[in-house]
Design a protein around this motif. Structure first.
Motif, PDB file in Angstrom:
ATOM      1  N   ASP A   1     -88.998 -42.989   4.252  1.00  0.00           N
ATOM      2  CA  ASP A   1     -89.968 -43.169   3.169  1.00  0.00           C
ATOM      3  C   ASP A   1     -90.540 -44.576   3.134  1.00  0.00           C
ATOM      4  OD1 ASP A   1     -89.858 -40.580   2.202  1.00  0.00           O
ATOM      5  OD2 ASP A   1     -88.226 -41.004   0.802  1.00  0.00           O
ATOM      6  N   ILE A   2     -89.674 -45.575   3.273  1.00  0.00           N
ATOM      7  CA  ILE A   2     -90.128 -46.953   3.103  1.00  0.00           C
ATOM      8  C   ILE A   2     -90.890 -47.436   4.335  1.00  0.00           C
ATOM      9  CG2 ILE A   2     -88.264 -48.414   3.985  1.00  0.00           C
ATOM     10  CD1 ILE A   2     -89.833 -48.603   0.463  1.00  0.00           C
ATOM     11  N   LEU A   3     -90.626 -46.820   5.517  1.00  0.00           N
ATOM     12  CA  LEU A   3     -91.377 -47.146   6.735  1.00  0.00           C
ATOM     13  C   LEU A   3     -92.633 -46.307   6.876  1.00  0.00           C
ATOM     14  CD1 LEU A   3     -88.589 -47.425   9.492  1.00  0.00           C
ATOM     15  CD2 LEU A   3     -89.650 -49.281   8.204  1.00  0.00           C
ATOM     16  N   HIS A   4     -92.613 -45.129   6.277  1.00  0.00           N
ATOM     17  CA  HIS A   4     -93.678 -44.141   6.409  1.00  0.00           C
ATOM     18  C   HIS A   4     -93.835 -43.672   7.861  1.00  0.00           C
ATOM     19  CE1 HIS A   4     -96.817 -41.736   4.705  1.00  0.00           C
ATOM     20  NE2 HIS A   4     -97.737 -42.219   5.532  1.00  0.00           N
ATOM     21  N   VAL A   5     -92.694 -43.500   8.542  1.00  0.00           N
ATOM     22  CA  VAL A   5     -92.673 -42.897   9.876  1.00  0.00           C
ATOM     23  C   VAL A   5     -91.447 -41.996   9.968  1.00  0.00           C
ATOM     24  CG1 VAL A   5     -93.842 -44.829  11.020  1.00  0.00           C
ATOM     25  CG2 VAL A   5     -91.336 -44.766  10.941  1.00  0.00           C
ATOM     26  N   PRO A   6     -91.455 -40.994  10.853  1.00  0.00           N
ATOM     27  CA  PRO A   6     -90.262 -40.175  11.050  1.00  0.00           C
ATOM     28  C   PRO A   6     -89.116 -41.009  11.624  1.00  0.00           C
ATOM     29  CG  PRO A   6     -92.205 -39.074  11.943  1.00  0.00           C
ATOM     30  CD  PRO A   6     -92.610 -40.475  11.628  1.00  0.00           C
ATOM     31  N   VAL A   7     -87.911 -40.672  11.218  1.00  0.00           N
ATOM     32  CA  VAL A   7     -86.692 -41.307  11.714  1.00  0.00           C
ATOM     33  C   VAL A   7     -85.882 -40.231  12.433  1.00  0.00           C
ATOM     34  CG1 VAL A   7     -84.494 -42.321  10.995  1.00  0.00           C
ATOM     35  CG2 VAL A   7     -86.636 -43.127   9.970  1.00  0.00           C
ATOM     36  N   VAL A   8     -85.490 -40.510  13.689  1.00  0.00           N
ATOM     37  CA  VAL A   8     -84.845 -39.499  14.522  1.00  0.00           C
ATOM     38  C   VAL A   8     -83.481 -39.993  14.975  1.00  0.00           C
ATOM     39  CG1 VAL A   8     -85.017 -38.076  16.593  1.00  0.00           C
ATOM     40  CG2 VAL A   8     -87.083 -38.689  15.335  1.00  0.00           C
ATOM     41  N   ARG A   9     -82.468 -39.164  14.760  1.00  0.00           N
ATOM     42  CA  ARG A   9     -81.102 -39.464  15.194  1.00  0.00           C
ATOM     43  C   ARG A   9     -80.751 -38.581  16.387  1.00  0.00           C
ATOM     44  NH1 ARG A   9     -76.927 -38.144  10.700  1.00  0.00           N
ATOM     45  NH2 ARG A   9     -77.194 -36.029  11.522  1.00  0.00           N
ATOM     46  N   PRO A  10     -80.162 -39.143  17.444  1.00  0.00           N
ATOM     47  CA  PRO A  10     -79.841 -38.344  18.635  1.00  0.00           C
ATOM     48  C   PRO A  10     -78.580 -37.502  18.446  1.00  0.00           C
ATOM     49  CG  PRO A  10     -79.091 -40.580  18.949  1.00  0.00           C
ATOM     50  CD  PRO A  10     -79.799 -40.558  17.614  1.00  0.00           C
ATOM     51  N   LYS A  11     -78.409 -36.521  19.317  1.00  0.00           N
ATOM     52  CA  LYS A  11     -77.207 -35.695  19.257  1.00  0.00           C
ATOM     53  C   LYS A  11     -75.956 -36.509  19.543  1.00  0.00           C
ATOM     54  CE  LYS A  11     -78.926 -31.022  20.135  1.00  0.00           C
ATOM     55  NZ  LYS A  11     -78.870 -29.846  21.033  1.00  0.00           N
TER      56      LYS A  11
END
Length: 502
Positions: free
Chosen positions: A425-435
């Motif tokens: 939300d605060i970056l306004h970009v998707p955040v992706v965590r790897p497996k």
């Protein structure tokens, strides 16, 4: 016969060993904490012997848990807390002093003296770093100036200095019986003493610091030959990958192309962007540093934003304030309130790192009213990590000219879904965590395995990476900018707290 890669991950608060198979899957893991030593306000130390003992224990336990024999291990990779500095006697193997940890601020006056007439960027064109207590060079200088008898030991040829990777390599490859004194380009790049272009110790910088070259380890590529282990726990196995922890995470997140970036949420928070074979100077408070080097290939450089206190703030709330019983409790407590209630927590316990580099700053909690409760404190502590990350990202985009569309994340705090959503939300970009969440250890394993042929190239490593979960921004722009603006106001109130004498 099944072959594994063993990754030794020696971190700020604990040591781990992880066995990975060819498919990047974790076979077994063991972890042991070590003591945090605080002799004075702003001073942080570790016992190098305790660290070595913990590393031996986790290696042994990981092999037992994985039902693995030494013959099952193809190679060993090492990743480590980077700037933490050790001085030891090469004949006895005993340290002359506790290790000075990267968070330690005791060398602020040394930095000030070195900057006189030149400014904090005196050595930046050579090493990519500003003068700051964070880096190893001033820690070595402090040890030489403050440990009784150490200059004499150096003159006699008895003393060795290095970061934790060098300490472990020396121990593993024989110690007093001919241990190798080596480091890799990523760890060397965090000392202020290595020339980013030559990838060797810079003679003029060493002279300015009054540090003799003879006490420092030889510098090698991150993926290559670091000797054969002589300790019984892994005797005969090659050490073939060494990277500082944040560069290891970059490697494990497969950020091999220019413009790719990752953020690691651990004791501190560290964002790295691959800038390719180009050394990109920062004009926005970031660090220019090594990304990695594969043997016989050109080095890869990075821009880095370093935040001192993120996960360790949660530990502080647990251990010093007793606000929570376990670190995992922070998310439930934060979710007991709808928002931060106007409370902001700036954890400048060791000053502010990127993009401010202000060692005079100290931590504050602001915006308290009679309405505030421990839930608001918990939420403000989590949100502090996300705000600091945005500050670093904005600086990174200004220097690189690249607007990130997705942020790859890893580290222990990424299990906190409340934090990850607020980060998006605060970056306004998707955040992706790897497996595979243990990307720091995985990066060390990749570097080691690449050197001995377990993996053939970077493309093979990239094909193994897969996303586990993604968080997308949902916060309205007006709300996002209001919260961030208040954070910036809170940061301003931390400045100029300490003076040079303190």
């Amino acid at each position: 016969m099944t072959k594994y890669i063993a990754a030794i991950d020696q971190g700020t608060t604990s040591s781990r060993c992880i066995l990975f198979d060819h498919d990047s899957q974790i076979i077994s893991v063991d972890q042991q904490e070590h003591k945090q030593i605080y002799p004075r306000a702003g001073w942080v130390e570790h016992n190098p012997i305790e660290i070595w003992q913990r590393v031996r224990e986790v290696i042994e336990n990981t092999l037992i848990k994985g039902n693995a024999k030494i013959a099952d291990i193809s190679a060993v990779g090492i990743t480590n807390q980077r700037e933490t500095t050790v001085a030891w006697n090469k004949h006895t193997g005993l340290p002359y002093h506790n290790a000075i940890v990267w968070q330690d601020t005791r060398t602020a006056e040394i930095c000030r003296q070195l900057a006189l007439g030149y400014g904090n960027d005196r050595f930046r064109d050579i090493c990519g770093l500003p003068l700051n207590p964070y880096f190893s060079g001033t820690k070595i200088k402090w040890l030489l100036e403050n440990v009784d008898g150490l200059p004499q030991e150096v003159a006699k040829g008895n003393a060795l200095f290095g970061t934790i990777d060098a300490w472990l390599i020396w121990r593993l490859t024989g110690g007093v019986e001919g241990g190798l004194h080596l480091t890799d380009v990523t760890n060397a790049s965090r000392t202020m003493l290595m020339n980013l272009q030559t990838l060797d110790w810079d003679e003029d910088t060493l002279a300015s610091f009054h540090i003799p070259r003879s006490i420092l380890p030889d510098i090698r590529p991150s993926s290559g030959n670091f000797g054969i282990i002589q300790e019984d726990i892994l005797r005969g196995i090659p050490i073939s990958g060494v990277l500082g922890d944040q560069q290891a995470a970059l490697f494990g997140q497969t950020c091999y192309e220019k413009g790719e970036a990752k953020n690691t949420y651990g004791t501190g928070c560290f964002m790295l962007m691959n800038t390719g074979t180009n050394i990109v100077p920062s004009h926005s408070g970031l660090l220019t540093t090594m990304g990695y080097q594969i043997e016989s290939q050109q080095p890869i450089y990075c821009l880095e934003g370093s935040i001192a206190i993120t996960g360790s703030l949660v530990q502080w709330l647990r251990d010093n304030i007793n606000l929570i019983e376990t670190s995992a409790d922070i998310e439930k407590l934060a979710n007991s309130v709808a928002d931060n209630g106007g409370v902001y927590f700036v954890p400048a316990f060791s000053g502010l790192f990127a993009p401010y580099w202000r060692s005079d700053a100290r931590g504050i909690i602001v915006g308290l009213t009679g309405y505030a409760n421990k839930g608001h404190i918990a939420r403000a502590a989590l949100e502090a990590t996300a705000y600091q990350t945005r500050e670093v990202l904005e600086a990174m985009q200004a220097d690189s000219g690249v607007a990130l569309t997705t942020l790859k994340v890893d580290g222990g705090m990424t299990v906190n879904e409340t934090l990850m959503q607020f980060q998006s939300d605060i970056l306004h970009v998707p955040v992706v965590r790897p497996k595979v969440k243990e990307t720091t250890a995985l990066g060390a394993a990749y570097a080691a395995g690449l050197a001995v042929g377990v993996w053939s190239n970077l493309s093979e490593l990239r094909s193994a990476w897969a996303a586990d979960q993604q968080w997308n921004p949902t916060m309205p722009e007006k709300r996002r900018e209001h919260l961030y603006g208040r954070w910036k106001e809170a940061v301003n109130r931390t400045l100029n707290w300490e003076d040079a004498e303190n």
